[in-house]
Motif scaffolding. Sequence first.
Motif, mmCIF file in Angstrom:
data_model
loop_
_atom_site.group_PDB
_atom_site.id
_atom_site.type_symbol
_atom_site.label_atom_id
_atom_site.label_comp_id
_atom_site.label_asym_id
_atom_site.label_seq_id
_atom_site.Cartn_x
_atom_site.Cartn_y
_atom_site.Cartn_z
ATOM 1 N N ASN A 323 0.798 -1.224 0.000
ATOM 2 C CA ASN A 323 0.000 0.000 0.000
ATOM 3 C C ASN A 323 0.836 1.282 0.000
ATOM 4 O O ASN A 323 0.287 2.374 0.149
ATOM 5 N N TYR A 324 2.133 1.125 -0.175
ATOM 6 C CA TYR A 324 3.017 2.291 -0.201
ATOM 7 C C TYR A 324 2.749 3.135 -1.451
ATOM 8 O O TYR A 324 2.516 2.600 -2.546
ATOM 9 N N LYS A 325 2.812 4.457 -1.285
ATOM 10 C CA LYS A 325 2.681 5.378 -2.409
ATOM 11 C C LYS A 325 3.771 6.427 -2.308
ATOM 12 O O LYS A 325 3.934 7.060 -1.263
ATOM 13 N N PRO A 326 4.562 6.622 -3.381
ATOM 14 C CA PRO A 326 5.578 7.676 -3.361
ATOM 15 C C PRO A 326 4.938 9.026 -3.072
ATOM 16 O O PRO A 326 3.769 9.275 -3.416
ATOM 17 N N LEU A 327 5.691 9.906 -2.454
ATOM 18 C CA LEU A 327 5.175 11.213 -2.031
ATOM 19 C C LEU A 327 4.967 12.182 -3.184
ATOM 20 O O LEU A 327 4.339 13.227 -3.009
ATOM 21 N N ILE A 328 5.494 11.847 -4.339
ATOM 22 C CA ILE A 328 5.334 12.713 -5.514
ATOM 23 C C ILE A 328 4.410 12.013 -6.503
ATOM 24 O O ILE A 328 4.634 10.859 -6.892
ATOM 25 N N SER A 445 16.612 12.805 -21.807
ATOM 26 C CA SER A 445 15.908 13.718 -20.888
ATOM 27 C C SER A 445 15.059 12.900 -19.911
ATOM 28 O O SER A 445 13.819 12.844 -20.033
ATOM 29 N N PRO A 446 15.692 12.242 -18.980
ATOM 30 C CA PRO A 446 14.929 11.405 -18.031
ATOM 31 C C PRO A 446 14.078 12.249 -17.089
ATOM 32 O O PRO A 446 14.461 13.343 -16.692
ATOM 33 N N SER A 447 12.933 11.736 -16.754
ATOM 34 C CA SER A 447 12.068 12.388 -15.766
ATOM 35 C C SER A 447 12.390 11.827 -14.378
ATOM 36 O O SER A 447 13.197 10.904 -14.243
ATOM 37 N N LEU A 448 11.727 12.359 -13.375
ATOM 38 C CA LEU A 448 11.998 11.915 -12.003
ATOM 39 C C LEU A 448 11.717 10.431 -11.824
ATOM 40 O O LEU A 448 12.433 9.729 -11.103
ATOM 41 N N LYS A 449 10.698 9.920 -12.509
ATOM 42 C CA LYS A 449 10.353 8.502 -12.343
ATOM 43 C C LYS A 449 11.394 7.567 -12.950
ATOM 44 O O LYS A 449 11.433 6.378 -12.645
ATOM 45 N N ASP A 450 12.279 8.105 -13.840
ATOM 46 C CA ASP A 450 13.319 7.288 -14.456
ATOM 47 C C ASP A 450 14.593 7.238 -13.615
ATOM 48 O O ASP A 450 15.448 6.371 -13.817
ATOM 49 N N LYS A 451 14.734 8.195 -12.708
ATOM 50 C CA LYS A 451 15.961 8.299 -11.916
ATOM 51 C C LYS A 451 15.950 7.306 -10.752
ATOM 52 O O LYS A 451 14.910 6.741 -10.401
ATOM 53 N N ILE A 452 17.115 7.103 -10.154
ATOM 54 C CA ILE A 452 17.229 6.223 -8.984
ATOM 55 C C ILE A 452 16.885 7.024 -7.733
ATOM 56 O O ILE A 452 17.399 8.123 -7.522
ATOM 57 N N HIS A 453 16.028 6.463 -6.897
ATOM 58 C CA HIS A 453 15.559 7.148 -5.686
ATOM 59 C C HIS A 453 16.243 6.645 -4.415
ATOM 60 O O HIS A 453 16.148 7.282 -3.374
ATOM 61 N N CYS A 454 16.898 5.498 -4.510
ATOM 62 C CA CYS A 454 17.636 4.944 -3.371
ATOM 63 C C CYS A 454 18.697 3.991 -3.901
ATOM 64 O O CYS A 454 18.407 3.150 -4.757
ATOM 65 N N ALA A 565 13.636 6.277 0.076
ATOM 66 C CA ALA A 565 13.100 6.889 -1.144
ATOM 67 C C ALA A 565 12.223 8.093 -0.784
ATOM 68 O O ALA A 565 12.250 9.124 -1.471
ATOM 69 N N ASP A 566 11.475 7.980 0.294
ATOM 70 C CA ASP A 566 10.665 9.118 0.767
ATOM 71 C C ASP A 566 11.555 10.308 1.106
ATOM 72 O O ASP A 566 11.192 11.470 0.854
ATOM 73 N N ASN A 567 12.727 10.038 1.682
ATOM 74 C CA ASN A 567 13.673 11.121 1.976
ATOM 75 C C ASN A 567 14.114 11.817 0.688
ATOM 76 O O ASN A 567 14.278 13.041 0.647
ATOM 77 N N PHE A 568 14.300 11.022 -0.367
ATOM 78 C CA PHE A 568 14.676 11.590 -1.668
ATOM 79 C C PHE A 568 13.559 12.495 -2.194
ATOM 80 O O PHE A 568 13.823 13.594 -2.692
ATOM 81 N N TYR A 569 12.322 12.018 -2.093
ATOM 82 C CA TYR A 569 11.191 12.821 -2.572
ATOM 83 C C TYR A 569 11.039 14.108 -1.765
ATOM 84 O O TYR A 569 10.746 15.177 -2.319
ATOM 85 N N ASP A 570 11.240 14.000 -0.459
ATOM 86 C CA ASP A 570 11.162 15.200 0.394
ATOM 87 C C ASP A 570 12.215 16.224 -0.016
ATOM 88 O O ASP A 570 11.935 17.422 -0.123
ATOM 89 N N ASP A 571 13.421 15.733 -0.253
ATOM 90 C CA ASP A 571 14.508 16.631 -0.646
ATOM 91 C C ASP A 571 14.224 17.252 -2.014
ATOM 92 O O ASP A 571 14.470 18.452 -2.231
ATOM 93 N N PHE A 572 13.681 16.462 -2.945
ATOM 94 C CA PHE A 572 13.336 16.978 -4.270
ATOM 95 C C PHE A 572 12.261 18.060 -4.167
ATOM 96 O O PHE A 572 12.342 19.105 -4.829
ATOM 97 N N SER A 573 11.261 17.803 -3.324
ATOM 98 C CA SER A 573 10.183 18.784 -3.149
ATOM 99 C C SER A 573 10.713 20.080 -2.549
ATOM 100 O O SER A 573 10.297 21.177 -2.948
ATOM 101 N N ASP A 574 11.642 19.965 -1.600
ATOM 102 C CA ASP A 574 12.238 21.154 -0.982
ATOM 103 C C ASP A 574 13.017 21.967 -2.019
ATOM 104 O O ASP A 574 12.932 23.205 -2.043
ATOM 105 N N GLN A 575 13.772 21.280 -2.863
ATOM 106 C CA GLN A 575 14.523 21.980 -3.907
ATOM 107 C C GLN A 575 13.589 22.668 -4.887
ATOM 108 O O GLN A 575 13.826 23.809 -5.307
ATOM 109 N N LEU A 576 12.506 21.981 -5.248
ATOM 110 C CA LEU A 576 11.532 22.543 -6.180
ATOM 111 C C LEU A 576 10.858 23.767 -5.590
ATOM 112 O O LEU A 576 10.671 24.794 -6.273
#
Length: 583
Positions: A323-328, A445-454, A565-576
């Motif tokens: 039931n996990y869902k990425p934060l983005i 031109s990879p999108s965020l979903k193509d990159k490595i999150h962990c 991976a959630d930490n990665f998404y949090d950091d990405f959101s902060d940068q954005l």
Amino acid sequence: MDLCHKCPNENKTEEGTEGKAEIRVGFRQCDPQGECRHKGRDIRAVYEVQSEPTWNTGLLQCASVVSAAPQRSMSYTPRPSGSGTVPHRNAESGPFICPDIQRPPLSWPHNLRGAKPVPLDKKRFRETSCVSPEQQTIMNSKLSETHQKAICSQLGHVQLKLIYKATFHGYTAAAFHQRCDSLSPTVSVGYNVSGYIFGGYTRQPFNQSGQYANDDKAFLFTFEGRKLIKYPVANASYAVRMMNNSGPYFGESLVLINTSMPIVHSNAASHYPFNAAQMHGNDLNLVECEVYQVVEQTKFEDPWRTVTWNLEHKLELMNYIENYKPLISSVSQARVLLIGPVGVGKSSFFNSINSVFRGHVTNQAMSGCSSTSLTTQFRTYSLKAGREGRLLPVILCDTMGLESSTDTGLDIEDITSILKGHLPDRYQFNPAAPLDSEARGYCKSPSLKDKIHCVTYILDASNISIMPTKMEEKLGAIRKKANQLRIPQLVVLTKVDEACSLVKEDLTNIYQSIYIKETMQQASTKLGIPLSCIVPVRNYTETLDLDVNCDILLLSALTQMLRLADNFYDDFSDQLSTLQTRE
């Protein structure tokens, strides 16, 4: 402590003799009616009262005794011929066996000071003694737990096993050597009348050769309260001498049970420089001497990480992952990259995770034993909740194994391309040259979903300590790239059952195994990754059936990957958010 010497039965005489008396040494009292009321266990011995004021130096026949409570135990210190001895309360030693006593205590009734021992009525003793044969074999340590921990802190993950106790086995060199010879390492401890606790440590096993033994790790010690004061050996060639007429003999500096007597030989100017007043207060009379064997510990008393080992917890972990869902919202599946040397079990790790959700052991990713990597392509593996279940929100990316040499195995530049999301699935690695941006399938031109999150480093738990320097350097270079891209990283240690017999015996010992924790700490040091980001697992490589405990470790590792991976998404959101604010 009062000796029960006022009881009317004590001075009762029998016809035809000058008198017999039974001395009962222990915590006792007499009630108003003159009956003895026991407060604790007794030593009982029968003496024949004689008119002449001399003591027969024949050995006293005394019974062994075990106190019901340690604070009620007693011990005796035999003195040289010509001196008496007074029972000495020993609040910490607990159960004991009284040694041979050669003279009666001076505090005994006057009319018994000329007594000599007579045979003990064993039948009567069996009827009246409250000490079982099993209890008579128990021996307790006088050294407090605090003092034991202070000593062990100098020696690593060890515990102390009591092997000789003077008030139990006797103040003789023969008793000491019988119990201690050929055992090592050891810690010898002396206790004097003034209350000082002091002694020495050596790795050399005791013997009776009369020769010196070299030991550059030997040291003497004393305590100031709870603090251990250490005196390292100054001349290692003379660290220990193997004497047959004494107890522990540390050079010419400190000898416990010197010439089979409850006394200490001390020479602060010899091979262990120390302050005599600080060490033992210049009191050379022993009330106790103990020798402990230093035993390596393999298991912590309590687990240092808490794990619930049951089916319910396994199902909870599976439910969390399903039931996990990425934060983005633009990312539907967390992408986890598995990196590690050849043969550590990267592909087996995916197969094991897949097996847990399929309900049986699978082998989708190519795995096995080989000196070179069996994985030659970049593969992205999705997981399903069951054979025909829905896709799980995680993708495990498998790569070619790392090798120590620079011209073989996975190229560092290829790893950079993977981290940034440029590599397509099933890309064929070429160790001789990194990926060309013009290659077929290259994602420019990879999108965020193509990159490595962990990033997850898979390492063999049994090889951490012997990891080649070149491999450490490669892993360090990868970690540096991942840090630059702000990608969280985890370490998974495989083959823990091969690394530790305690874990092989029972997987639930994983967080009680001292060896496994030390291995995890080594991995933390070598890779520069916090211990909290290191998890142990056991892959399915031999068995055909699933095991709940094995599943729990695997699922726990996957759960940690999703959290990172959630930490990665949090950091990405902060940068954005920061970029949008600037605009």
